[in-house]
Design an enzyme around this catalytic site. Structure first.
Site, PDB file in Angstrom:
ATOM      1  N   SER A  94      39.490  42.500  40.564  1.00 46.66           N
ATOM      2  CA  SER A  94      40.362  42.812  41.686  1.00 46.66           C
ATOM      3  C   SER A  94      39.676  43.775  42.644  1.00 46.66           C
ATOM      4  CB  SER A  94      41.692  43.367  41.164  1.00 46.66           C
ATOM      5  OG  SER A  94      42.618  43.490  42.211  1.00 46.66           O
ATOM      6  N   HIS A  95      40.196  45.002  42.774  1.00 47.49           N
ATOM      7  CA  HIS A  95      39.644  45.972  43.728  1.00 47.49           C
ATOM      8  C   HIS A  95      38.935  47.129  43.029  1.00 47.49           C
ATOM      9  CE1 HIS A  95      43.889  46.911  42.831  1.00 47.49           C
ATOM     10  NE2 HIS A  95      43.432  48.126  42.688  1.00 47.49           N
ATOM     11  N   ASP A 240      42.319  42.678  49.537  1.00 45.09           N
ATOM     12  CA  ASP A 240      41.356  43.233  48.591  1.00 45.09           C
ATOM     13  C   ASP A 240      40.391  42.116  48.171  1.00 45.09           C
ATOM     14  OD1 ASP A 240      43.052  41.776  46.906  1.00 45.09           O
ATOM     15  OD2 ASP A 240      42.974  43.242  45.300  1.00 45.09           O
ATOM     16  N   ASP A 244      44.596  39.150  46.338  1.00 41.91           N
ATOM     17  CA  ASP A 244      45.999  39.112  45.931  1.00 41.91           C
ATOM     18  C   ASP A 244      46.773  40.317  46.472  1.00 41.91           C
ATOM     19  OD1 ASP A 244      44.912  41.045  44.274  1.00 41.91           O
ATOM     20  OD2 ASP A 244      45.647  40.165  42.407  1.00 41.91           O
ATOM     21  N   THR A 315      55.900  48.073  35.788  1.00 39.16           N
ATOM     22  CA  THR A 315      54.611  47.699  36.353  1.00 39.16           C
ATOM     23  C   THR A 315      53.864  46.854  35.328  1.00 39.16           C
ATOM     24  OG1 THR A 315      53.675  49.760  35.514  1.00 39.16           O
ATOM     25  CG2 THR A 315      54.460  49.756  37.775  1.00 39.16           C
ATOM     26  N   GLU A 357      55.247  45.392  44.751  1.00 40.12           N
ATOM     27  CA  GLU A 357      54.898  46.634  44.083  1.00 40.12           C
ATOM     28  C   GLU A 357      54.219  47.547  45.096  1.00 40.12           C
ATOM     29  OE1 GLU A 357      52.149  45.806  40.956  1.00 40.12           O
ATOM     30  OE2 GLU A 357      50.593  45.054  42.292  1.00 40.12           O
ATOM     31  N   GLU A 358      54.358  48.844  44.910  1.00 44.70           N
ATOM     32  CA  GLU A 358      53.847  49.788  45.911  1.00 44.70           C
ATOM     33  C   GLU A 358      52.335  49.711  46.069  1.00 44.70           C
ATOM     34  OE1 GLU A 358      51.904  52.684  45.079  1.00 44.70           O
ATOM     35  OE2 GLU A 358      51.804  51.936  43.019  1.00 44.70           O
ATOM     36  N   LYS A 371      51.605  38.084  43.256  1.00 50.39           N
ATOM     37  CA  LYS A 371      51.251  38.657  44.547  1.00 50.39           C
ATOM     38  C   LYS A 371      50.203  37.796  45.231  1.00 50.39           C
ATOM     39  CE  LYS A 371      48.235  42.066  42.273  1.00 50.39           C
ATOM     40  NZ  LYS A 371      48.664  41.793  40.892  1.00 50.39           N
TER      41      LYS A 371
END
Length: 548
Positions: A94-95, A240, A244, A315, A357-358, A371
């Protein structure tokens, strides 16, 4: 990405795949015929590890839909649903920084998968030659991308308006995989081409222009903002590296750039979904939206005022704990709780077209219960185009939402601690703050920054002060420490504070939100809460916690 149990390597990939394969064959009827979807991004070793994953399933006579080129993460869950597959795996970090990689499982069964990984540690195959000869290895990449774009087109509401807009957009893929799919999405929605950040447009596993390839990180959007200044663009869009997640920035009326937080974008998106739903003339009580429990409560306030259903959930979780001292290995899709909650609400008769989600993750529509940074980018671009026609911007629209639902401001960060026993002591002390707590009746702090604590929910020990007589929380328990506090003043100012441990990093994270009349009231209060949290609750100096 190194040798050893605490790193990503060929052996870890094979062991994780063998365990996952055994679990899927046991849990999913006709799993071998339904198959598995495997995708990968551009990070170091991603393609090889996708091939090893596929090889393990082929060794067990399971059909494999192997995406043969770089894909963005949302294409994997989309393909799982479209092809009726039993499971999906995406090789991506991911990031995370360039030295990381990961094995993302699109599935909710983390504990069961963890157990079967442990039961299948002996490597059975290292051979990937079957990928080119086995009839069970199928390439549907182009078909799935075409279907994905067709699905994305359902979110397009004002194509004729998009074709005539004079708004200029700059887009950055953060050295990731989104540039090509974003070009196709802009064309699909009728927008003129965006201006890419040239230095970041092509996939590059070294991420040469950013230390941390996360649009949320300070400085990550600097090149995009500089490009937007040069091009005279009004908005910056950012995904990112695995595409996503989504972030955005707007040129303010004073020429300064406004970078939206994940929660601000969540509120903006929720308002757009609400207005779109109103046009259907369906009853609002059948509309539902979902957010993670550490996200802003602004959507909850919207739901309370407008009459739609709001649900919160945990989460994401990871299963890296199945290997001793693992730093970063296998993890479940972090959005799984949001997607599953949306599915449950739909089964109850609700329409659930949005969840977030934040951490800048947004779900739209029903085809991908995960996402999607591309979908979020397009919904945002179309929304600001519509707002411009009304003489508004995203930031001015957000201010209108504050006026209607109350002002909300977040302050999220973390403390770094490399010693797990210290972290345990910190949370044990919070649960017995005055020395009078017990295992069944904890005693937490009663105030913070002059506000009275009004409710406490501990998702580690299973305690919720708002749910007598059992005091059991309605949310599932967390695998790590996680405690939530609500506090209020006598003038109506309120805060929500969640403190939790990270499953993949040596961090104690906190998510703080205040709500009140305006920024002049809420802003200073959040600063006081953070100070007391660090000095009194966490005892940062005594416990040698590092503060970023």
């Amino acid at each position: 990405m190194e040798a050893g149990w605490a790193r990503m390597n060929d052996l870890i990939i094979i062991q994780a795949s063998q365990g996952l394969c055994a679990y899927v064959l046991k849990q999913v009827q006709n799993a071998a015929q339904k198959g598995i979807v495997v995708g990968h991004d551009h990070r170091h070793n991603s393609e090889r590890w996708a091939q090893l994953t596929a090889a393990v399933f082929l060794e067990n006579n399971v059909k494999v839909y192997l995406h043969r080129r770089l894909v963005h993460t949302p294409l994997v869950p989309f393909s799982v649903k479209k092809l009726g597959a039993a499971c999906g795996v995406m090789i991506t970090a991911s990031h995370n920084p360039k030295q990381d990689n990961g094995y993302k499982i699109i599935s909710p069964h983390d504990h069961g998968i963890a157990e079967t990984i442990l039961a299948n540690l002996e490597p059975k195959t290292w051979e990937t030659s079957l990928l080119d000869s086995s009839p069970l290895c199928v390439d549907r990449t182009d078909d799935m991308e075409k279907s994905y774009l067709e699905s994305l087109s359902v979110l397009c509401r004002n194509k004729s308006l998009n074709t005539t807009t004079n708004l200029k957009f700059v887009n950055t893929s953060m050295h990731g995989v989104s540039n090509n799919i974003m070009i196709k999405a802009f064309e699909l929605f009728g927008f003129p081409p965006f201006t890419p950040v040239k230095e970041q447009a092509l996939p590059d596993p070294e991420f040469p222009t950013v230390t941390f390839p996360n649009p949320e990180e300070k400085g990550a959007l600097d090149l995009a903002l500089a490009t937007a200044e040069k091009e005279g663009a009004q908005y910056v869009l950012a995904q990112d590296p695995d595409s996503d997640r989504f972030s955005a920035a707007e040129r303010g009326a004073d020429g300064k750039w406004i970078t939206f937080t994940g929660d601000q974008l969540g509120a903006i998106f929720a308002s757009a979904v609400l207005e779109d739903y109103r046009t259907t003339r369906k009853p609002l009580e059948k509309l539902a939206m979902v957010a993670s429990t550490v996200s802003s409560k602004m959507v909850e306030a919207m739901a309370n005022k407008e009459g739609f259903r709001f649900a919160e959930c945990l989460t994401g979780s990871n299963i890296s704990r199945v290997f001793s001292n693992v730093k970063f290995t296998t993890f479940l899709s972090g959005f799984k709780f949001i997607g599953n909650t949306a599915l449950n609400l739909t089964a109850e008769g609700f329409e659930t077209p949005f969840g977030y989600e934040e951490a800048i993750g947004y779900m739209f529509g029903t085809d991908i219960r995960d996402k999607d940074g591309v979908a979020a980018s397009m919904v945002f671009a179309e929304l600001v185009t519509k707002l411009q026609l009304q003489g508004k911007t995203a930031s001015s629209h957000l201010q209108e939402l504050y006026e209607r639902y109350g002002y909300f401001q977040t302050s999220n960060s973390y403390f770094i601690c490399y010693d797990p026993p210290t972290i345990d002591r910190i949370f044990d002390r919070l649960r017995n703050y005055d020395g009078e707590g017990t295992a069944t009746s904890p005693s937490f702090p009663k105030s913070i920054a002059g506000l009275e604590v009004t409710s406490i929910r501990d998702l580690t020990i299973g305690f919720d002060s708002t749910n007598p007589p059992t005091y059991k929380p309605t949310l599932p328990l967390s695998s790590g420490h996680m405690v939530q506090f609500r506090a209020a003043s006598n003038v109506g100012t309120r805060i929500m504070l969640t403190i939790r441990t990270s499953g993949t990093e040596p961090k104690i994270k906190y998510y703080l939100e205040g709500t009140g009349e305006n920024a002049a009231v809420v802003g200073p209060l959040l600063g006081k809460v953070v100070t007391e949290l660090a000095e009194e609750w966490m005892q940062a100096a005594l416990n040698k916690l590092k503060i970023p």
